[in-house]
Design a protein around this motif. Structure first.
Motif, PDB file in Angstrom:
ATOM      1  N   PRO A 106      64.174  37.051  50.076  1.00 39.91           N
ATOM      2  CA  PRO A 106      64.435  37.617  48.752  1.00 39.91           C
ATOM      3  C   PRO A 106      63.430  37.159  47.690  1.00 39.91           C
ATOM      4  O   PRO A 106      62.597  36.288  47.923  1.00 39.91           O
ATOM      5  CB  PRO A 106      65.826  37.065  48.420  1.00 39.91           C
ATOM      6  N   LEU A 107      63.585  37.731  46.503  1.00 38.04           N
ATOM      7  CA  LEU A 107      62.848  37.263  45.331  1.00 38.04           C
ATOM      8  C   LEU A 107      63.429  35.921  44.894  1.00 38.04           C
ATOM      9  O   LEU A 107      64.604  35.635  45.146  1.00 38.04           O
ATOM     10  CB  LEU A 107      62.986  38.245  44.174  1.00 38.04           C
ATOM     11  N   THR A 108      62.620  35.145  44.215  1.00 33.66           N
ATOM     12  CA  THR A 108      63.131  33.920  43.602  1.00 33.66           C
ATOM     13  C   THR A 108      63.850  34.298  42.305  1.00 33.66           C
ATOM     14  O   THR A 108      63.643  35.392  41.761  1.00 33.66           O
ATOM     15  CB  THR A 108      61.988  32.943  43.260  1.00 33.66           C
ATOM     16  N   GLU A 109      64.661  33.398  41.794  1.00 33.29           N
ATOM     17  CA  GLU A 109      65.314  33.657  40.499  1.00 33.29           C
ATOM     18  C   GLU A 109      64.260  33.823  39.409  1.00 33.29           C
ATOM     19  O   GLU A 109      64.368  34.705  38.558  1.00 33.29           O
ATOM     20  CB  GLU A 109      66.288  32.520  40.143  1.00 33.29           C
ATOM     21  N   GLU A 110      63.249  32.974  39.425  1.00 31.93           N
ATOM     22  CA  GLU A 110      62.161  33.076  38.455  1.00 31.93           C
ATOM     23  C   GLU A 110      61.421  34.407  38.611  1.00 31.93           C
ATOM     24  O   GLU A 110      61.048  35.048  37.622  1.00 31.93           O
ATOM     25  CB  GLU A 110      61.186  31.901  38.621  1.00 31.93           C
ATOM     26  N   ALA A 124      58.464  36.183  45.469  1.00 27.05           N
ATOM     27  CA  ALA A 124      59.492  35.980  46.490  1.00 27.05           C
ATOM     28  C   ALA A 124      59.523  34.521  46.951  1.00 27.05           C
ATOM     29  O   ALA A 124      58.584  33.748  46.708  1.00 27.05           O
ATOM     30  CB  ALA A 124      59.217  36.890  47.689  1.00 27.05           C
ATOM     31  N   GLU A 125      60.608  34.182  47.614  1.00 26.83           N
ATOM     32  CA  GLU A 125      60.713  32.865  48.240  1.00 26.83           C
ATOM     33  C   GLU A 125      59.575  32.690  49.237  1.00 26.83           C
ATOM     34  O   GLU A 125      59.064  33.663  49.799  1.00 26.83           O
ATOM     35  CB  GLU A 125      62.056  32.736  48.975  1.00 26.83           C
ATOM     36  N   LYS A 126      59.177  31.468  49.460  1.00 24.00           N
ATOM     37  CA  LYS A 126      58.132  31.184  50.454  1.00 24.00           C
ATOM     38  C   LYS A 126      58.689  31.458  51.853  1.00 24.00           C
ATOM     39  O   LYS A 126      59.868  31.232  52.104  1.00 24.00           O
ATOM     40  CB  LYS A 126      57.680  29.733  50.345  1.00 24.00           C
ATOM     41  N   PRO A 127      57.830  31.935  52.757  1.00 24.68           N
ATOM     42  CA  PRO A 127      58.303  32.162  54.128  1.00 24.68           C
ATOM     43  C   PRO A 127      58.899  30.883  54.713  1.00 24.68           C
ATOM     44  O   PRO A 127      58.339  29.803  54.544  1.00 24.68           O
ATOM     45  CB  PRO A 127      57.035  32.576  54.880  1.00 24.68           C
TER      46      PRO A 127
END
Length: 163
Positions: free
Chosen positions: A26-30, A11-14
């Motif tokens: 959300p999740l990252t694209e990667e 996921a994206e970093k807080p």
């Protein structure tokens, strides 16, 4: 039946300026890409589920949706508040036992660290499990899922399958 315990994908970093409500992170694209590839490989190797219970947090819901799209069967996804961070183990067991009436219906649970590691430990009767992002544990039950009565079949990470 088999219960798959899954830590959400990367996921994206807080960042409180982008997501004042961390449940919307959300999740990252990667992370999406890696987990999609990982889920497809697990399905090819026999992962078969009919129901996914997920934390209502966005990153878990997105992970559950990726898993659902990788399967070859019709899969239902249901938000389970007990899978939220520091959720109630007893409420989760009630939900699991309610939905485990068919021993052929394997169930996946998508949640957060460190809770998923603690869940695995309680289901198999002990041990310490540090779950990497996107990792999947398979726990088999001969009857209804009950604490301490599961047998750990595997705990696998995306890195192990080169994802």
């Amino acid at each position: 039946m088999i219960v798959y315990v899954i830590r959400h994908a990367w996921a994206e970093k807080p960042d409180s300026s982008r997501w004042p409500d961390d449940s919307q992170r959300p999740l990252t694209e990667e992370g999406r890409r890696r987990f999609r590839r990982f889920a497809r490989r697990l399905v090819k190797r026999g992962l078969n589920i009919r129901l996914i219970g997920t934390s209502p947090y966005l990153r878990c819901v997105e992970t559950a949706e990726i898993l659902m799209s990788a399967t070859r069967e019709t899969v239902c996804v249901e938000a389970v508040p007990a899978l939220s961070p520091q959720g109630s183990f007893d409420e989760l067991m009630n939900w699991l036992q309610k939905h485990a009436s068919d021993p052929k219906q394997n169930i996946a649970l998508v949640g957060h660290a460190p809770d998923v590691g603690e869940l695995i430990s309680r289901l198999v009767g002990g041990g310490k499990f540090d779950c990497a992002k996107g990792s999947v544990a398979a726990i088999e039950f001969k009857e209804q899922p009950k604490p301490g009565e599961g047998e750990l079949l595997f705990l696998v990470t995306a890195g192990l399958l080169k994802c």
